[in-house]
Write a protein that holds these residues in place. Structure first.
Motif, PDB file in Angstrom:
ATOM      1  N   ASP B 129      -3.356   4.366 -15.711  1.00 52.51           N
ATOM      2  CA  ASP B 129      -3.679   3.610 -14.511  1.00 52.51           C
ATOM      3  C   ASP B 129      -2.366   3.097 -13.933  1.00 52.51           C
ATOM      4  OD1 ASP B 129      -4.317   1.708 -12.667  1.00 52.51           O
ATOM      5  OD2 ASP B 129      -5.825   0.703 -13.897  1.00 52.51           O
ATOM      6  N   LYS B 132      -1.384  -0.514 -13.873  1.00 52.03           N
ATOM      7  CA  LYS B 132      -1.224  -1.276 -15.119  1.00 52.03           C
ATOM      8  C   LYS B 132       0.005  -0.882 -15.921  1.00 52.03           C
ATOM      9  CE  LYS B 132      -6.040  -2.494 -15.989  1.00 52.03           C
ATOM     10  NZ  LYS B 132      -7.210  -2.013 -16.733  1.00 52.03           N
ATOM     11  N   ASN B 182      -9.315   8.596 -15.844  1.00 51.02           N
ATOM     12  CA  ASN B 182      -8.214   7.922 -16.525  1.00 51.02           C
ATOM     13  C   ASN B 182      -7.051   7.607 -15.594  1.00 51.02           C
ATOM     14  OD1 ASN B 182      -9.090   8.041 -19.462  1.00 51.02           O
ATOM     15  ND2 ASN B 182      -9.344  10.160 -18.827  1.00 51.02           N
ATOM     16  N   SER B 185      -8.083   3.058 -11.269  1.00 53.28           N
ATOM     17  CA  SER B 185      -8.298   1.726 -11.820  1.00 53.28           C
ATOM     18  C   SER B 185      -9.747   1.605 -12.269  1.00 53.28           C
ATOM     19  CB  SER B 185      -7.939   0.666 -10.783  1.00 53.28           C
ATOM     20  OG  SER B 185      -8.558   0.963  -9.554  1.00 53.28           O
ATOM     21  N   GLU B 186     -10.049   0.505 -12.881  1.00 50.90           N
ATOM     22  CA  GLU B 186     -11.364   0.262 -13.485  1.00 50.90           C
ATOM     23  C   GLU B 186     -12.520   0.649 -12.558  1.00 50.90           C
ATOM     24  OE1 GLU B 186     -12.028  -1.024 -16.505  1.00 50.90           O
ATOM     25  OE2 GLU B 186     -14.175  -1.478 -16.281  1.00 50.90           O
ATOM     26  N   THR B 187     -12.447   0.198 -11.318  1.00 47.97           N
ATOM     27  CA  THR B 187     -13.483   0.554 -10.354  1.00 47.97           C
ATOM     28  C   THR B 187     -12.860   1.331  -9.200  1.00 47.97           C
ATOM     29  OG1 THR B 187     -13.232  -1.490  -9.089  1.00 47.97           O
ATOM     30  CG2 THR B 187     -14.795  -1.525 -10.907  1.00 47.97           C
ATOM     31  N   ARG B 239     -17.936   2.724 -11.691  1.00 46.00           N
ATOM     32  CA  ARG B 239     -17.169   2.534 -12.920  1.00 46.00           C
ATOM     33  C   ARG B 239     -17.543   3.667 -13.869  1.00 46.00           C
ATOM     34  NH1 ARG B 239     -17.647  -3.198 -15.340  1.00 46.00           N
ATOM     35  NH2 ARG B 239     -19.860  -2.659 -15.344  1.00 46.00           N
TER      36      ARG B 239
END
Lengths: 247, 247
Positions: B129, B132, B182, B185-187, B239
């Motif tokens: 991501d 991150k 992968n 981002s998360e959503t 998600r």
DNA sequence: TATTATTGTCACAATTTGTTACAATAATAA
DNA sequence: TTATTATTGTAACAAATTGTGACAATAATA
């Protein structure tokens, strides 16, 4: 991890001329009488079966080393060969079976012998025409023979895992890489080809759809009929037409 | 073939503690503003860009070594990581760039320094991501930064080839391994996901069909709408539902 | 000449994929 | 408040692919 084939010259030197820590294992597939088979070595005075393997010379490309090992084991050149995974777990490292092999040959070794160190092994799979490959045992092995994949005996170290990964890769790439044709003889019937696919995938395929799909690939050249002596229509023979192979 | 990252402790020892001849290279993919990116290291006082890499400790699994290198470079744990090919051509072996790097750091070395020998390198690709991952240069490198894959500068040695092979593998496995998720981002919205697929495959996809296909996978969990401020209907956020992930 | 087993191919159904269309809806402008 | 705009979610239909069964053709044998 120790490696095969253990050529005497490898065992008696200090490893000079070879890349240390690195080995090659080859899973050599053949197909005969409806069975997938692989080549295994059996070592003298031990009950150890192992995949054919070898080391990489310092002056040799990795892939060429695999090609050399394959040629030494099958007496065949120009074989279909693919690298599929590199095995580097610590638990591969178990000098016990190699000590047994060395002892069985009356070879002197110390605990620091280079062959007793940990090895990482690059896995290759090869596809050969069963009828043309002539298995050749190396000097430390009693025999080099075909074994049914469906009924494998216990193998040395993690070789079972290597075989499984090779088979997984074979299945995944079956369509994408036209693998089937490398396992059959020069000419074959559609039924031969279907039996091979069914064996690799371990599932039944529909005859009609299979034939349509194979012909639609546009890489089969139809030859004469094959008069087998059976009380039924004679099937056509086909040949893989390399000039029609897609890019 | 020499390797990165070149930790000083690696350069000043005789290589004890590491497997000789063997290295790891990682192609770390990220996705940001419609562009695929990879992490590259730039070495002090040289113009050399290289893939993050490292060596394998004698007490460490190969895959764990790759995981460690990745963590050291991105400060992220638990990242998607796949081994994809092992590079062992002889023409990888060219000590010139490594000599330059060592000289630039005022390090003493002889022509027999272990880092100047031939290396075989196991290639891994990672998906992170972008928002991150925090790139961390090692002690010999000036910088560790993201570069657009579509516009890469010249790379050290055969690293261009390694990147290309990683990208080829990524494309082949895009559907089979749910790679896309992968890199986001998360959503994310369906449009985000489609832009990613289009970038990886380098081709336009049909919006309707893409949405239908993604939803039919049964692994997306629909969340609230995303009110972006645009003069149009707000898209749903999704998600990746790991509990729905197929085996 | 009939029988048997297998082959090559067609026909149709079922499914998947490609493409277009359209109503729904946030934000903005009128 | 209402029209406009851009984008979204999904339905609808077409095209292509795949699944499945059927059938005539045909070597060898009875």
């Amino acid at each position: 991890m120790m490696r095969e084939p253990l050529h005497p010259e490898e065992m008696q030197t200090d490893g000079t001329g070879f890349l240390p820590s690195l080995a090659i294992d080859t899973v050599i597939f053949g197909f005969h009488e409806g069975q997938l088979k692989i080549l295994l070595l059996e070592y003298t005075n031990t009950n150890l079966l192992a995949l054919p393997g070898g080391f990489i010379q310092e002056t040799e490309n990795l892939n060429d080393a695999a090609r050399r090992v394959l040629a030494e084991r099958t007496s065949l050149q120009g074989i279909y060969l693919e690298q599929f995974y590199t095995f580097g777990d610590l638990d591969r490292y178990d000098p016990t079976p190699l000590r047994a092999i060395m002892s069985a040959h009356g070879l002197n070794y110390s605990d620091h012998h280079w062959l007793l160190r940990r090895f990482v092994s690059v896995g290759y799979y090869a596809l050969v025409d069963f009828t043309k490959a002539i298995p050749v045992p190396d000097l430390l092995a009693d025999r080099c023979d075909w074994y049914d994949l469906a009924n494998l005996p216990p193998l040395m170290q993690d070789h079972q895992k290597i075989v499984q990964k090779a088979l997984d890769t074979l299945r995944l790439e079956l369509d994408r890489k036209l693998i089937g044709f490398n396992l059959l003889s020069e000419t074959f019937t559609m039924a031969d080809l279907q039996r091979l696919y069914e064996t690799i995938l371990d599932q039944k395929l529909h005859r009609s759809g299979f034939q349509r799909k194979m012909l639609s690939l546009g890489i089969l050249e139809r030859l004469d009929k094959q008069y087998s002596g059976g009380a039924h229509k004679a099937p056509y023979l086909y040949r893989f037409a390399s000039d029609k192979k897609p890019v």
